[in-house]
Enzyme design. Sequence first.
Site, PDB file in Angstrom:
ATOM      1  N   HIS A  66       0.846  -1.202   0.000  1.00  0.00           N
ATOM      2  CA  HIS A  66       0.000   0.000   0.000  1.00  0.00           C
ATOM      3  C   HIS A  66       0.879   1.249   0.000  1.00  0.00           C
ATOM      4  O   HIS A  66       0.634   2.208   0.733  1.00  0.00           O
ATOM      5  CB  HIS A  66      -0.940  -0.004   1.206  1.00  0.00           C
ATOM      6  CG  HIS A  66      -1.859  -1.191   1.228  1.00  0.00           C
ATOM      7  ND1 HIS A  66      -3.002  -1.259   0.466  1.00  0.00           N
ATOM      8  CD2 HIS A  66      -1.789  -2.362   1.902  1.00  0.00           C
ATOM      9  CE1 HIS A  66      -3.605  -2.432   0.677  1.00  0.00           C
ATOM     10  NE2 HIS A  66      -2.887  -3.114   1.537  1.00  0.00           N
ATOM     11  N   TYR A 334       3.694  -5.418   9.322  1.00  0.00           N
ATOM     12  CA  TYR A 334       3.572  -3.959   9.322  1.00  0.00           C
ATOM     13  C   TYR A 334       4.680  -3.332  10.156  1.00  0.00           C
ATOM     14  O   TYR A 334       5.253  -2.300   9.784  1.00  0.00           O
ATOM     15  CB  TYR A 334       2.224  -3.530   9.895  1.00  0.00           C
ATOM     16  CG  TYR A 334       1.025  -3.784   9.016  1.00  0.00           C
ATOM     17  CD1 TYR A 334       1.111  -4.539   7.844  1.00  0.00           C
ATOM     18  CD2 TYR A 334      -0.222  -3.286   9.369  1.00  0.00           C
ATOM     19  CE1 TYR A 334      -0.001  -4.770   7.068  1.00  0.00           C
ATOM     20  CE2 TYR A 334      -1.348  -3.512   8.585  1.00  0.00           C
ATOM     21  CZ  TYR A 334      -1.226  -4.254   7.433  1.00  0.00           C
ATOM     22  OH  TYR A 334      -2.325  -4.477   6.658  1.00  0.00           O
TER      23      TYR A 334
END
Length: 363
Positions: A66, A334
Amino acid sequence: MQKPAVPQPHSSRAASWVLIAAVLALAVAAIGCVGGWLAPHRLTPQKLVDQFQRNAGTFPGYRRNHAKGVCVEGYFDSNGNAQAYSAAQVFAPGRTPVVGRFALPGSNPYAPDSSVPIRSLALRFTQANGQQWRTGMNSMTVFPVATPQAFFAQLQAQQPDPATGKPDPAKLAAFFAAHPETAAFRAWAKTAKPSASYATERYDGLNAFFFVDAHGQRHAVRWHVVPEATKADSDAARAGDTDYLAADLARRLQQAPLRWHLLVTLAEAGDPTNDATKTWPDDRRSIDAGTLVIESTTPQDSGPCRDVNYDPLVLPDGIEASDDPLLPARSAAYADSYLRRTSEEAHLPGTAAMDAKARGEAR
């Protein structure tokens, strides 16, 4: 390329990054051990993030997935309807400030907006008591696979062949044959088309969670947000325009705030909470918990979302993780991505000339 917002002396800045890195490294290890997937000779967050880089290249200072996106700010206006199921302060009647991010999947921050049909929305709700709720949602109905190991295998199958620059069709076919659970996602993908606006998309939180009410009772849930805006600008995606989504969002917000309704679906006995490839029946009860209002947008290199890690396991009292194995894997990956990009932006010069050169080379 992302740059620190406030200049600091080199020594103090370096010390700060060392401290942050140490804390996050401990968090990665703790989350991985709890999830049961981070063990010797098993999949690690580093392997996952490395594979993203093999597939699309490395873009210093950017998220490893992303990577292309924009920051947004606004608030969540709760109507109190979800209070009976969750004691989280965010569901009490009233407003909770939100910092969010619209983005495309993938590691390339210069990818054309039309390159993929999926759009994502990540949100950070900051409650008055200081607790946060972070969530990431996507404009698709199911996830392709159910486990971190299968997701890693999917990334490997999608790695471009050096000879063609594209994934090997035989490897992709072999992966899909070995993973029949991808059928629902592949059926969705056959008809999915890149939208002309972030504002007209529905975004689903594909993983299950538990709401915990004031009496300690747990309720399995999934959530999604449904837009009030439904009309896409047919002229937004002009031929040759690779960045129309950010422009469309800014134009719409100049006219008025954008709104989505947060709908919470309650599971019934037998509905899976550990498999994001499976939807729940359409007749499950759904609660309109309130309205997400987006008021402004800013570039991601200078906006408030820049330094936010949208870790799905950052949860307030009243919301708990389910047994979905993708959740601890996402959280740990993440954190690894965050460590990489922030250490890069801490050490790389960020002149406008270098940023322009990087953009040109990336294209």
